[in-house]
Design a protein around this motif. Structure first.
Motif, PDB file in Angstrom:
ATOM      1  N   TYR A 181      49.476  37.623  41.189  1.00  0.00           N
ATOM      2  CA  TYR A 181      48.147  38.238  41.180  1.00  0.00           C
ATOM      3  C   TYR A 181      47.530  38.281  42.574  1.00  0.00           C
ATOM      4  CZ  TYR A 181      46.189  33.439  41.160  1.00  0.00           C
ATOM      5  OH  TYR A 181      45.869  32.148  41.462  1.00  0.00           O
ATOM      6  N   ILE A 182      46.632  39.252  42.714  1.00  0.00           N
ATOM      7  CA  ILE A 182      45.808  39.374  43.911  1.00  0.00           C
ATOM      8  C   ILE A 182      44.435  38.804  43.576  1.00  0.00           C
ATOM      9  CG2 ILE A 182      44.696  40.982  45.511  1.00  0.00           C
ATOM     10  CD1 ILE A 182      47.054  42.901  44.994  1.00  0.00           C
ATOM     11  N   LEU A 183      43.979  37.871  44.394  1.00  0.00           N
ATOM     12  CA  LEU A 183      42.677  37.237  44.175  1.00  0.00           C
ATOM     13  C   LEU A 183      41.621  37.928  45.024  1.00  0.00           C
ATOM     14  CD1 LEU A 183      40.990  34.927  42.928  1.00  0.00           C
ATOM     15  CD2 LEU A 183      41.686  33.514  44.900  1.00  0.00           C
ATOM     16  N   VAL A 184      40.570  38.412  44.365  1.00  0.00           N
ATOM     17  CA  VAL A 184      39.472  39.099  45.052  1.00  0.00           C
ATOM     18  C   VAL A 184      38.214  38.242  44.944  1.00  0.00           C
ATOM     19  CG1 VAL A 184      38.055  41.180  45.175  1.00  0.00           C
ATOM     20  CG2 VAL A 184      40.463  41.338  44.459  1.00  0.00           C
ATOM     21  N   ARG A 185      37.566  37.983  46.065  1.00  0.00           N
ATOM     22  CA  ARG A 185      36.313  37.227  46.091  1.00  0.00           C
ATOM     23  C   ARG A 185      35.173  38.150  46.503  1.00  0.00           C
ATOM     24  NH1 ARG A 185      33.024  33.425  44.021  1.00  0.00           N
ATOM     25  NH2 ARG A 185      32.357  31.830  45.515  1.00  0.00           N
ATOM     26  N   THR A 186      34.134  38.184  45.681  1.00  0.00           N
ATOM     27  CA  THR A 186      32.984  39.033  46.004  1.00  0.00           C
ATOM     28  C   THR A 186      32.181  38.426  47.155  1.00  0.00           C
ATOM     29  OG1 THR A 186      31.650  37.902  44.338  1.00  0.00           O
ATOM     30  CG2 THR A 186      32.775  39.922  43.658  1.00  0.00           C
ATOM     31  N   ILE A 239      41.202  40.610  35.413  1.00  0.00           N
ATOM     32  CA  ILE A 239      40.743  39.280  35.001  1.00  0.00           C
ATOM     33  C   ILE A 239      39.521  38.908  35.837  1.00  0.00           C
ATOM     34  CG2 ILE A 239      41.356  36.840  34.812  1.00  0.00           C
ATOM     35  CD1 ILE A 239      44.315  37.818  34.666  1.00  0.00           C
ATOM     36  N   ILE A 240      38.415  38.654  35.174  1.00  0.00           N
ATOM     37  CA  ILE A 240      37.170  38.316  35.872  1.00  0.00           C
ATOM     38  C   ILE A 240      36.813  36.867  35.579  1.00  0.00           C
ATOM     39  CG2 ILE A 240      34.713  38.820  36.117  1.00  0.00           C
ATOM     40  CD1 ILE A 240      35.361  41.694  35.259  1.00  0.00           C
ATOM     41  N   ILE A 241      36.685  36.075  36.626  1.00  0.00           N
ATOM     42  CA  ILE A 241      36.252  34.684  36.489  1.00  0.00           C
ATOM     43  C   ILE A 241      34.784  34.643  36.892  1.00  0.00           C
ATOM     44  CG2 ILE A 241      36.582  32.301  37.239  1.00  0.00           C
ATOM     45  CD1 ILE A 241      39.481  33.021  37.873  1.00  0.00           C
ATOM     46  N   GLU A 242      33.914  34.485  35.919  1.00  0.00           N
ATOM     47  CA  GLU A 242      32.485  34.541  36.223  1.00  0.00           C
ATOM     48  C   GLU A 242      31.826  33.171  36.266  1.00  0.00           C
ATOM     49  OE1 GLU A 242      29.902  35.959  32.860  1.00  0.00           O
ATOM     50  OE2 GLU A 242      31.814  36.789  32.183  1.00  0.00           O
ATOM     51  N   LYS A 243      32.509  32.159  35.758  1.00  0.00           N
ATOM     52  CA  LYS A 243      31.915  30.832  35.865  1.00  0.00           C
ATOM     53  C   LYS A 243      32.272  30.229  37.224  1.00  0.00           C
ATOM     54  CE  LYS A 243      35.645  28.077  33.839  1.00  0.00           C
ATOM     55  NZ  LYS A 243      36.002  27.084  32.810  1.00  0.00           N
ATOM     56  N   PRO A 244      31.383  29.449  37.802  1.00  0.00           N
ATOM     57  CA  PRO A 244      31.677  28.843  39.108  1.00  0.00           C
ATOM     58  C   PRO A 244      32.891  27.923  39.018  1.00  0.00           C
ATOM     59  CG  PRO A 244      29.342  28.660  38.566  1.00  0.00           C
ATOM     60  CD  PRO A 244      30.035  29.106  37.318  1.00  0.00           C
ATOM     61  N   ILE A 245      33.719  27.989  40.037  1.00  0.00           N
ATOM     62  CA  ILE A 245      34.932  27.177  40.057  1.00  0.00           C
ATOM     63  C   ILE A 245      35.417  27.051  41.501  1.00  0.00           C
ATOM     64  CG2 ILE A 245      36.571  29.087  39.782  1.00  0.00           C
ATOM     65  CD1 ILE A 245      38.059  27.229  37.761  1.00  0.00           C
ATOM     66  N   LEU A 246      36.151  26.006  41.783  1.00  0.00           N
ATOM     67  CA  LEU A 246      36.706  25.841  43.121  1.00  0.00           C
ATOM     68  C   LEU A 246      37.798  26.882  43.368  1.00  0.00           C
ATOM     69  CD1 LEU A 246      36.987  21.967  43.286  1.00  0.00           C
ATOM     70  CD2 LEU A 246      35.304  23.399  44.427  1.00  0.00           C
ATOM     71  N   ALA A 247      37.785  27.432  44.554  1.00  0.00           N
ATOM     72  CA  ALA A 247      38.696  28.532  44.855  1.00  0.00           C
ATOM     73  C   ALA A 247      40.094  28.073  45.270  1.00  0.00           C
ATOM     74  CB  ALA A 247      38.103  29.400  45.957  1.00  0.00           C
ATOM     75  N   PRO A 249      42.563  26.057  44.259  1.00  0.00           N
ATOM     76  CA  PRO A 249      43.712  26.160  43.339  1.00  0.00           C
ATOM     77  C   PRO A 249      44.083  27.607  43.026  1.00  0.00           C
ATOM     78  CG  PRO A 249      42.136  24.540  42.573  1.00  0.00           C
ATOM     79  CD  PRO A 249      41.468  25.286  43.668  1.00  0.00           C
ATOM     80  N   LEU A 250      43.079  28.488  42.952  1.00  0.00           N
ATOM     81  CA  LEU A 250      43.355  29.905  42.704  1.00  0.00           C
ATOM     82  C   LEU A 250      44.035  30.545  43.909  1.00  0.00           C
ATOM     83  CD1 LEU A 250      39.936  30.960  41.101  1.00  0.00           C
ATOM     84  CD2 LEU A 250      41.969  30.067  39.967  1.00  0.00           C
ATOM     85  N   ILE A 251      43.603  30.146  45.094  1.00  0.00           N
ATOM     86  CA  ILE A 251      44.209  30.662  46.323  1.00  0.00           C
ATOM     87  C   ILE A 251      45.676  30.256  46.409  1.00  0.00           C
ATOM     88  CG2 ILE A 251      44.189  30.511  48.847  1.00  0.00           C
ATOM     89  CD1 ILE A 251      41.136  30.007  48.641  1.00  0.00           C
ATOM     90  N   LYS A 252      45.964  29.010  46.095  1.00  0.00           N
ATOM     91  CA  LYS A 252      47.330  28.493  46.212  1.00  0.00           C
ATOM     92  C   LYS A 252      48.317  29.276  45.357  1.00  0.00           C
ATOM     93  CE  LYS A 252      46.385  23.684  47.514  1.00  0.00           C
ATOM     94  NZ  LYS A 252      46.452  22.263  47.087  1.00  0.00           N
ATOM     95  N   LYS A 253      47.857  29.729  44.179  1.00  0.00           N
ATOM     96  CA  LYS A 253      48.745  30.433  43.257  1.00  0.00           C
ATOM     97  C   LYS A 253      48.783  31.936  43.498  1.00  0.00           C
ATOM     98  CE  LYS A 253      48.202  27.077  39.507  1.00  0.00           C
ATOM     99  NZ  LYS A 253      47.772  26.889  38.100  1.00  0.00           N
ATOM    100  N   THR A 263      33.701  31.411  53.429  1.00  0.00           N
ATOM    101  CA  THR A 263      34.358  30.127  53.192  1.00  0.00           C
ATOM    102  C   THR A 263      35.746  30.307  52.594  1.00  0.00           C
ATOM    103  OG1 THR A 263      32.233  29.012  52.905  1.00  0.00           O
ATOM    104  CG2 THR A 263      34.173  27.916  52.011  1.00  0.00           C
ATOM    105  N   MET A 264      35.863  31.183  51.595  1.00  0.00           N
ATOM    106  CA  MET A 264      37.168  31.357  50.963  1.00  0.00           C
ATOM    107  C   MET A 264      38.178  31.982  51.919  1.00  0.00           C
ATOM    108  SD  MET A 264      38.096  32.765  47.184  1.00  0.00           S
ATOM    109  CE  MET A 264      39.103  34.220  47.388  1.00  0.00           C
ATOM    110  N   THR A 265      37.718  32.808  52.825  1.00  0.00           N
ATOM    111  CA  THR A 265      38.615  33.361  53.844  1.00  0.00           C
ATOM    112  C   THR A 265      39.200  32.247  54.694  1.00  0.00           C
ATOM    113  OG1 THR A 265      37.380  35.444  53.927  1.00  0.00           O
ATOM    114  CG2 THR A 265      38.781  34.918  55.818  1.00  0.00           C
ATOM    115  N   GLN A 266      38.363  31.302  55.092  1.00  0.00           N
ATOM    116  CA  GLN A 266      38.846  30.174  55.884  1.00  0.00           C
ATOM    117  C   GLN A 266      39.833  29.331  55.085  1.00  0.00           C
ATOM    118  OE1 GLN A 266      35.946  27.956  58.395  1.00  0.00           O
ATOM    119  NE2 GLN A 266      34.404  29.331  57.519  1.00  0.00           N
ATOM    120  N   GLU A 267      39.496  29.052  53.830  1.00  0.00           N
ATOM    121  CA  GLU A 267      40.395  28.251  52.992  1.00  0.00           C
ATOM    122  C   GLU A 267      41.762  28.924  52.859  1.00  0.00           C
ATOM    123  OE1 GLU A 267      37.185  26.138  49.945  1.00  0.00           O
ATOM    124  OE2 GLU A 267      37.894  28.168  49.549  1.00  0.00           O
TER     125      GLU A 267
END
Length: 350
Positions: A181-186, A239-247, A249-253, A263-267
């Motif tokens: 999957y491709i992870l997109v952060r708004t 797939i839309i993740i609308e509840k707050p969650i740490l990014a 683990p999602l980035i790693k996969k 912040t997520m760009t840096q991570e």
């Protein structure tokens, strides 16, 4: 009271969490405050920092932000009627910097968001600025800072929590994700330095990357209204993740990260993931640094049509191997920002 730490965002919880623990372990009395905020509440409930919640997020308008900040300042001030803090630590809290000045306390600004307009108030009211060395000093000087008050650490802020993130393992185990999957952060569209920009770009971008048919698309949103808008305007199957969650683990996969957030760009970069940033404003200094190292690609909104082409390049095995090696090399050279901040605060208390 020795130290007051004011927290406004999820990033700041993770950033100051080890600092607070170290100060308390040293025997210092530390008060931690935060505000009610959709993105922040869930993390406060999971982290054991004894946080006092005062006031609330002001929303997406300048009027709402000012009203909320003004009310919150008065509520916070009541906490110090009998006992004022010696040191106040924030990452750009107007309320904390203003109260510290009014009470004669010493305000320390620990921040990598030199582009934020809150610095017009926070910087002149601060005694020290603790910031990554990859941000040019001149960017702080324009707010009235003096060179001697700027103390720089050789690191990026996410390093402070990336080695400690396993504490929250249970918070993301429940999400069922596809294999590729491709992870997109708004973008943070309600932040004072963006204010409404970015959502149209997200919708356009997702429509473009649906052409990469071998990948599913996972979108990590920030607000419920964002998630609803994306559902209305985009095809089913995303797939839309609308509840707050740490990014992390999602980035790693993820196979690829497309981020409108800083912040997520840096991570993602520090994890060696193929990363394209579509941040709608001027590229901040820490991201310019990562771009120079080749750890991220930046695409302006006018060139989103090139994302599939750039993505194909980044997803080659050779490119992925190089990114991973670069990130690993960089991480070996970076110090712990939390330890740096702790040392400065502790030195002022002893």
């Amino acid at each position: 009271m020795d130290v007051w730490v004011d927290i406004l965002t999820p990033k700041q919880v993770l950033y100051f969490w080890p600092v607070v623990e170290k100060l308390r372990d040293k025997g210092h009395e530390v008060l931690v405050t935060a505000r009610r905020y959709e993105q922040l509440d869930w993390l406060i409930s999971r982290i054991n920092l004894d946080i006092k919640v005062i006031g609330e997020f002001g929303g997406e308008t300048l009027y709402g932000k000012l009203l909320s900040s003004t009310r919150r300042q008065l509520e916070l001030l009541e906490l110090f009627r009998e006992d004022k803090p010696r040191i106040v630590l924030s990452s750009g809290s107007i309320e904390a910097s203003r109260i510290s000045y009014g009470l004669g306390a010493r305000h320390i600004l620990a921040s990598d968001t030199v582009h934020s307009p809150v610095n017009r108030i926070c910087v002149p009211l601060s005694e020290l600025i603790l910031t990554p060395r990859f941000i040019p000093i001149k960017e702080w000087l324009r707010y009235g800072a003096k060179k001697g008050m700027i103390k720089r650490y050789r690191s990026l802020d996410p390093v402070a929590w990336m080695k400690r993130i396993s504490t929250f393992q249970e918070s993301y185990m429940e999400i069922d994700l596809p294999e590729n999957y491709i992870l997109v952060r708004t973008p943070e569209s309600k932040a004072s330095y963006i204010l409404g920009k970015g959502l149209e770009e997200v919708i356009k971008l997702i429509n473009i990357i649906t052409k990469l048919e071998e990948y599913s698309i996972v979108v990590l949103t920030r607000y419920r209204e964002e998630a609803n808008l994306i559902r209305e305007k985009l095809p089913k199957g995303i797939i839309i993740i609308e509840k707050p969650i740490l990014a992390i683990p999602l980035i790693k996969k993820a196979s690829l990260v497309l981020s409108g957030g800083g912040t997520m760009t840096q991570e993602a970069a520090l994890l060696g993931k193929p990363t394209i940033m579509f941040y709608p404003g001027k590229l901040p200094a820490v991201h310019r640094f990562l771009a120079r190292l080749g750890l991220i690609k930046r695409i302006p909104p006018s060139m989103l049509h090139r994302v599939p082409y750039i993505a194909a390049q980044l997803l080659s095995e050779k490119s992925k191997s190089k990114l991973a090696a670069k990130a690993e090399k960089l991480m070996r050279t970076l110090e712990d920002p939390a330890e740096f901040i702790y040392r400065y605060v502790n030195s002022l208390l002893t």
